[in-house]
Every structure is written in structure tokens, then in C-alpha cells.
Design a protein around this motif. Sequence first.
Motif, PDB file in Angstrom:
ATOM      1  N   UNK A  71       0.942  -1.289   0.099  1.00 28.01           N
ATOM      2  CA  UNK A  71      -0.005   0.010   0.058  1.00 28.01           C
ATOM      3  C   UNK A  71       0.749   1.387   0.143  1.00 28.01           C
ATOM      4  N   UNK A  72       0.361   2.237  -0.491  1.00 34.39           N
ATOM      5  CA  UNK A  72       0.993   3.665  -0.556  1.00 34.39           C
ATOM      6  C   UNK A  72       1.037   4.329   0.632  1.00 34.39           C
ATOM      7  N   UNK A  82      -2.585   5.303   1.979  1.00 36.74           N
ATOM      8  CA  UNK A  82      -3.220   4.153   2.578  1.00 36.74           C
ATOM      9  C   UNK A  82      -2.813   3.659   3.699  1.00 36.74           C
ATOM     10  N   UNK A  83      -1.543   3.558   4.005  1.00 32.70           N
ATOM     11  CA  UNK A  83      -0.966   3.050   5.299  1.00 32.70           C
ATOM     12  C   UNK A  83      -1.133   4.029   6.336  1.00 32.70           C
ATOM     13  N   UNK A  84      -1.104   5.288   6.239  1.00 36.91           N
ATOM     14  CA  UNK A  84      -1.283   6.295   7.225  1.00 36.91           C
ATOM     15  C   UNK A  84      -2.937   5.948   7.643  1.00 36.91           C
ATOM     16  N   UNK A  85      -3.818   6.090   6.631  1.00 39.61           N
ATOM     17  CA  UNK A  85      -5.240   6.288   6.946  1.00 39.61           C
ATOM     18  C   UNK A  85      -5.606   4.862   7.784  1.00 39.61           C
ATOM     19  N   UNK A  86      -4.852   3.517   7.206  1.00 40.93           N
ATOM     20  CA  UNK A  86      -5.063   2.209   7.979  1.00 40.93           C
ATOM     21  C   UNK A  86      -4.712   2.152   9.295  1.00 40.93           C
ATOM     22  N   UNK A  87      -3.704   2.840   9.692  1.00 39.91           N
ATOM     23  CA  UNK A  87      -3.156   2.954  11.119  1.00 39.91           C
ATOM     24  C   UNK A  87      -3.948   3.791  11.815  1.00 39.91           C
ATOM     25  N   UNK A  88      -4.320   5.162  11.195  1.00 35.45           N
ATOM     26  CA  UNK A  88      -5.238   6.063  12.093  1.00 35.45           C
ATOM     27  C   UNK A  88      -6.505   5.269  12.364  1.00 35.45           C
ATOM     28  N   UNK A  89      -7.209   4.646  11.485  1.00 31.71           N
ATOM     29  CA  UNK A  89      -8.555   3.950  11.833  1.00 31.71           C
ATOM     30  C   UNK A  89      -8.525   3.132  12.822  1.00 31.71           C
TER      31      UNK A  89
END
Length: 244
Positions: A221-222, A225-232
Motif C-alpha cells: 500500500x502507498x 493508505x498506510x497512514x489512514x489504515x493505522x489511524x483508523x
Amino acid sequence: MRDDSDGNELVWDRPEPPTRPAPTALSRSRIVAAAIGLADADGMDAVSLRKVAAALDAGPMRLYGYVASKDELLDLMVDEVYGELPPPSEPSGEDWRAALRSIAHRLRDAAHRHEWFIDLLGGRPHVRGPNALAFLEESLAALDRTADFTDVADVMRAVRTFTAYVTGAIRAEVGEARAERATGLALAQWQRASVPYLRRMLATGRYPTVEKVITHDGEEPDADTTFEAGLGAVLDGIAHAFAR
């Protein structure tokens, strides 16, 4: 507000010297802008009172009338970047997740504009200026004003957890960008260059889980995407651990 530890006024409470147009007009805002320009161009190693004075074509001793030390200058630089953060695009009301997401992305954008900024967050003791306090107020209020959080201690723990993830994730992204510039290799290129070594190490059988991850056949993942997944995931954890 005074620093009660030594009785000295903080930089935000100290008046500036009277304006002198010659040989060079100075102000705290001009000094901070010059320091930020140096840091953006060449990193924090380029920032010193002497180098800032040279950039402003002024004698270094004149700067001490505006900032008493490099630490004060760094505090002012950090606060200036906090002041650059745009306000929320729309009121989030009771939606604390949306509010924290907005805060996280605005902070991330600022840190990518000024890579040195993330190094100064948590990396040194510092005094929060008015813009940093406004950012902290927004972060705490995003939870405290909702019905989901009724204990201020839980609000504080939730914000600390959120902040730890956001700053850590941004620091990793910035570090990767710096490494790419320093080596001239993108992460994928660096990984390919490491393949012979990794194959030898994995062949020992001592790293089965590492091998499983490395050989996993899936698209990487870019960064967004990685940042948003971790944040979620962090927001889910906050909801589970701290929200009512």
C-alpha cells in the motif's frame, strides 16, 4: 504568563526592542521566517542564531534582543508551523473521529512541508506557544465536547494515544523520504538491492515470520493508505478503551 521555574518571562510575553530600520529592520517574525527558510532548505543543522543573522544581514548580537537562545528560536519556529495549520473545513460536532482525522491530516501535511517540524515534536522539552496551545485545545475539545467522553482523564489518555500514533507515523514517513534523498534509492530499489543478503539470512531458518511477511504476494500500500489504515485502527482502539 511567566516561567515560574526561574522567574524569567517567556518569549511570547517579552516585548520586542524598539524598531531600528538601519542597518536592517528586525522583528521576531522576520527572524522566525528566516530560520524556517534555512531549516526547509538545509535541515536543522543550518539553523543557528549566527546563520539566521547572516541570512538577515544583521549582527548576531542584535538577535538576542528578540530571542534569548536557540531553544527559544526553536519554540517560535514550532509555533509558527502550528499557526500555518488551516482550520477544520467544517464543524465536526459530535463526530470526534472526523475531528481527529482532520487534525491528523493537517498535521501530516504541515510536517511534509517542513520536515524538521516533526523532529522537534517530542524530541526536546519545549514551551507551547499560542498556536500550539490552540492545536492542543482543538484536539482535547474534539473528544471532551462529545457525549462519548465523560472523564477528562480518558480524554487526556485518548489524545496522548492519538498523538503518539500520528507523530510516530509521520516521523517514519519523513525518515523514509530523507533516506531516499541521501542514498538516491527509492524504498523499492533499496529492498531489491538487499535481496541477496536477505536470502542468505532467511535460509538459516531463524526468521520464519520475517520470511512470511517478505514473501507475501500482495501489493504494497502507498503511504496515504498506510497512514489512514493505522489511524483508523487507533481511533477504533480509542473508542473501545476510552469512549463511553
